[in-house]
Design a protein around this motif. Structure first.
Motif, PDB file in Angstrom:
ATOM      1  N   ALA A   1      22.950  -2.431   1.223  1.00  0.00           N
ATOM      2  CA  ALA A   1      22.639  -3.839   1.491  1.00  0.00           C
ATOM      3  C   ALA A   1      21.371  -4.257   0.752  1.00  0.00           C
ATOM      4  O   ALA A   1      21.275  -5.374   0.225  1.00  0.00           O
ATOM      5  N   ALA A   2      20.378  -3.358   0.694  1.00  0.00           N
ATOM      6  CA  ALA A   2      19.120  -3.660   0.011  1.00  0.00           C
ATOM      7  C   ALA A   2      19.327  -3.825  -1.490  1.00  0.00           C
ATOM      8  O   ALA A   2      18.630  -4.611  -2.142  1.00  0.00           O
ATOM      9  N   GLU A   3      20.264  -3.087  -2.046  1.00  0.00           N
ATOM     10  CA  GLU A   3      20.551  -3.229  -3.476  1.00  0.00           C
ATOM     11  C   GLU A   3      21.104  -4.615  -3.791  1.00  0.00           C
ATOM     12  O   GLU A   3      20.864  -5.158  -4.866  1.00  0.00           O
TER      13      GLU A   3
ATOM     14  N   LEU B   1       3.483  -0.636  -1.187  1.00  0.00           N
ATOM     15  CA  LEU B   1       3.919  -1.974  -0.780  1.00  0.00           C
ATOM     16  C   LEU B   1       2.788  -2.979  -0.947  1.00  0.00           C
ATOM     17  O   LEU B   1       3.013  -4.116  -1.389  1.00  0.00           O
ATOM     18  N   SER B   2       1.567  -2.561  -0.624  1.00  0.00           N
ATOM     19  CA  SER B   2       0.412  -3.444  -0.770  1.00  0.00           C
ATOM     20  C   SER B   2       0.219  -3.847  -2.234  1.00  0.00           C
ATOM     21  O   SER B   2      -0.075  -5.011  -2.543  1.00  0.00           O
ATOM     22  N   GLU B   3       0.403  -2.905  -3.138  1.00  0.00           N
ATOM     23  CA  GLU B   3       0.296  -3.209  -4.570  1.00  0.00           C
ATOM     24  C   GLU B   3       1.385  -4.184  -5.002  1.00  0.00           C
ATOM     25  O   GLU B   3       1.136  -5.086  -5.811  1.00  0.00           O
ATOM     26  N   TRP B   4       2.586  -4.010  -4.453  1.00  0.00           N
ATOM     27  CA  TRP B   4       3.678  -4.943  -4.766  1.00  0.00           C
ATOM     28  C   TRP B   4       3.334  -6.343  -4.278  1.00  0.00           C
ATOM     29  O   TRP B   4       3.538  -7.331  -4.988  1.00  0.00           O
ATOM     30  N   GLN B   5       2.786  -6.431  -3.068  1.00  0.00           N
ATOM     31  CA  GLN B   5       2.438  -7.729  -2.492  1.00  0.00           C
ATOM     32  C   GLN B   5       1.329  -8.413  -3.281  1.00  0.00           C
ATOM     33  O   GLN B   5       1.311  -9.642  -3.403  1.00  0.00           O
ATOM     34  N   ASP B   6       0.406  -7.634  -3.832  1.00  0.00           N
ATOM     35  CA  ASP B   6      -0.685  -8.208  -4.619  1.00  0.00           C
ATOM     36  C   ASP B   6      -0.161  -8.974  -5.836  1.00  0.00           C
ATOM     37  O   ASP B   6      -0.775  -9.942  -6.280  1.00  0.00           O
ATOM     38  N   GLY B   7       0.984  -8.512  -6.364  1.00  0.00           N
ATOM     39  CA  GLY B   7       1.537  -9.179  -7.534  1.00  0.00           C
ATOM     40  C   GLY B   7       2.706 -10.091  -7.222  1.00  0.00           C
ATOM     41  O   GLY B   7       3.365 -10.599  -8.129  1.00  0.00           O
ATOM     42  N   ALA B   8       2.970 -10.319  -5.933  1.00  0.00           N
ATOM     43  CA  ALA B   8       4.133 -11.112  -5.544  1.00  0.00           C
ATOM     44  C   ALA B   8       4.031 -12.562  -6.000  1.00  0.00           C
ATOM     45  O   ALA B   8       5.040 -13.215  -6.259  1.00  0.00           O
TER      46      ALA B   8
ATOM     47  N   GLU C   1      13.098  -7.002 -11.898  1.00  0.00           N
ATOM     48  CA  GLU C   1      12.275  -5.792 -11.909  1.00  0.00           C
ATOM     49  C   GLU C   1      11.418  -5.729 -10.652  1.00  0.00           C
ATOM     50  O   GLU C   1      11.266  -4.653 -10.052  1.00  0.00           O
ATOM     51  N   LYS C   2      10.888  -6.867 -10.253  1.00  0.00           N
ATOM     52  CA  LYS C   2      10.041  -6.917  -9.067  1.00  0.00           C
ATOM     53  C   LYS C   2      10.841  -6.594  -7.802  1.00  0.00           C
ATOM     54  O   LYS C   2      10.390  -5.835  -6.937  1.00  0.00           O
ATOM     55  N   MET C   3      12.036  -7.165  -7.706  1.00  0.00           N
ATOM     56  CA  MET C   3      12.882  -6.887  -6.547  1.00  0.00           C
ATOM     57  C   MET C   3      13.340  -5.418  -6.544  1.00  0.00           C
ATOM     58  O   MET C   3      13.493  -4.804  -5.493  1.00  0.00           O
ATOM     59  N   GLY C   4      13.545  -4.878  -7.737  1.00  0.00           N
ATOM     60  CA  GLY C   4      13.911  -3.470  -7.836  1.00  0.00           C
ATOM     61  C   GLY C   4      12.809  -2.568  -7.317  1.00  0.00           C
ATOM     62  O   GLY C   4      13.072  -1.556  -6.650  1.00  0.00           O
ATOM     63  N   ARG C   5      11.564  -2.925  -7.617  1.00  0.00           N
ATOM     64  CA  ARG C   5      10.423  -2.150  -7.123  1.00  0.00           C
ATOM     65  C   ARG C   5      10.330  -2.232  -5.598  1.00  0.00           C
ATOM     66  O   ARG C   5      10.030  -1.232  -4.934  1.00  0.00           O
TER      67      ARG C   5
ATOM     68  N   LEU D   1      11.346   0.333  -0.153  1.00  0.00           N
ATOM     69  CA  LEU D   1      12.144   0.406   1.066  1.00  0.00           C
ATOM     70  C   LEU D   1      12.909   1.723   1.141  1.00  0.00           C
ATOM     71  O   LEU D   1      12.979   2.363   2.203  1.00  0.00           O
ATOM     72  N   LYS D   2      13.470   2.146   0.017  1.00  0.00           N
ATOM     73  CA  LYS D   2      14.219   3.406   0.000  1.00  0.00           C
ATOM     74  C   LYS D   2      13.312   4.582   0.329  1.00  0.00           C
ATOM     75  O   LYS D   2      13.700   5.503   1.063  1.00  0.00           O
TER      76      LYS D   2
END
Length: 237
Positions: free
Chosen positions: A70-72, A156-163, A176-180, A185-186
């Motif tokens: 589902a996440a994919e 996750l925090s690093e991902w949020q910093d660039g959201a 690419e961002k959603m893939g990260r 999550l995985k």
């Protein structure tokens, strides 16, 4: 674009239906565990408990397999967790339960059973249940789990910093961002399942059965209370 959005909505709706069925089957499996002889009086009883524990393990693994699929398709919808109540979502760590919660649950159950059987324990009798656990039995696993939790939280925090860059990026950048995010999550779900499996391996069949019953009861209780609170809020809106 509309067709793609409709496909995503259909996918998450499908997962919501899966989750309801999954929870119903979890109730059934836990009922089987409750009825199984504890402590096991024979080798057959012990084998039966071990088999039921394995069924619970496979059941949780199936949940994470379907959740990953589902996440994919739509990782953001998995993070919003529409299948969960508001209370459940407030307790989530990366779209699910925090792995270290398992240790708190084990220690709580062990403490309750230890106090219940303290007279027998003081006479040197072994109870065979979670009250027999040593405080140091899970120390290494707990430390490893905390370390991995912190690393995933940092990712996750690093991902949020660039959201904030998502809206300004190209379609390829967004993918690419959603893939990260799906990768984070995985990793979180892999840690959940791995911790569950390794914790059960450190327990006897009886202790593992008691642990899975306690974990399910906590899950059922939080879910039922959360759904009632949501219904109450809806009726009073």
């Amino acid at each position: 674009m509309a067709a793609k959005r409709g496909k995503k909505m259909s996918g998450i709706a499908s997962f919501n239906r899966f989750y309801e069925t999954w929870m119903d089957h979890l109730h059934h499996l836990v009922q089987q565990l409750r009825k199984a002889p504890k402590p096991p009086g024979t080798d057959d009883d012990s084998s039966q408990l071990g088999h039921l524990v394995q069924k619970l393990m496979f059941h949780h693994a199936e949940f994470f397999r379907v959740k990953s699929a589902a996440a994919e398709r739509d990782v953001l919808s998995v993070f919003t967790a529409s299948w969960a109540s508001s209370l459940e979502r407030s307790l989530h760590w990366i779209a699910g339960w925090r792995p270290t919660t398992l240790f708190h649950l084990v220690y709580t159950e062990a403490s309750i059973l230890f106090e219940f059987h303290i007279a027998d324990i003081l006479r040197g009798q072994r109870t065979g249940d979670l009250g027999d656990l040593s405080p140091t039995q899970f120390r290494q696993l707990q430390c490893e789990t905390v370390k991995e939790e912190n690393a995933i939280t940092e990712e996750l925090s690093e991902w949020q910093d660039g959201a904030s860059e998502i809206m300004a990026g190209s379609s390829a950048d967004v993918r690419e961002k959603m893939g990260r995010l799906a990768s984070v999550l995985k990793k979180a779900d892999d840690l959940r399942m791995r911790t569950l499996r390794r914790l059960a391996e450190l327990l006897t069949p009886q202790q593992a059965a008691e642990f899975f019953i306690a974990a399910a009861e906590l899950q059922f209780g939080v879910r039922d209370w959360g759904k009632k609170q949501d219904q109450h809020a809806l009726e009073n809106a």
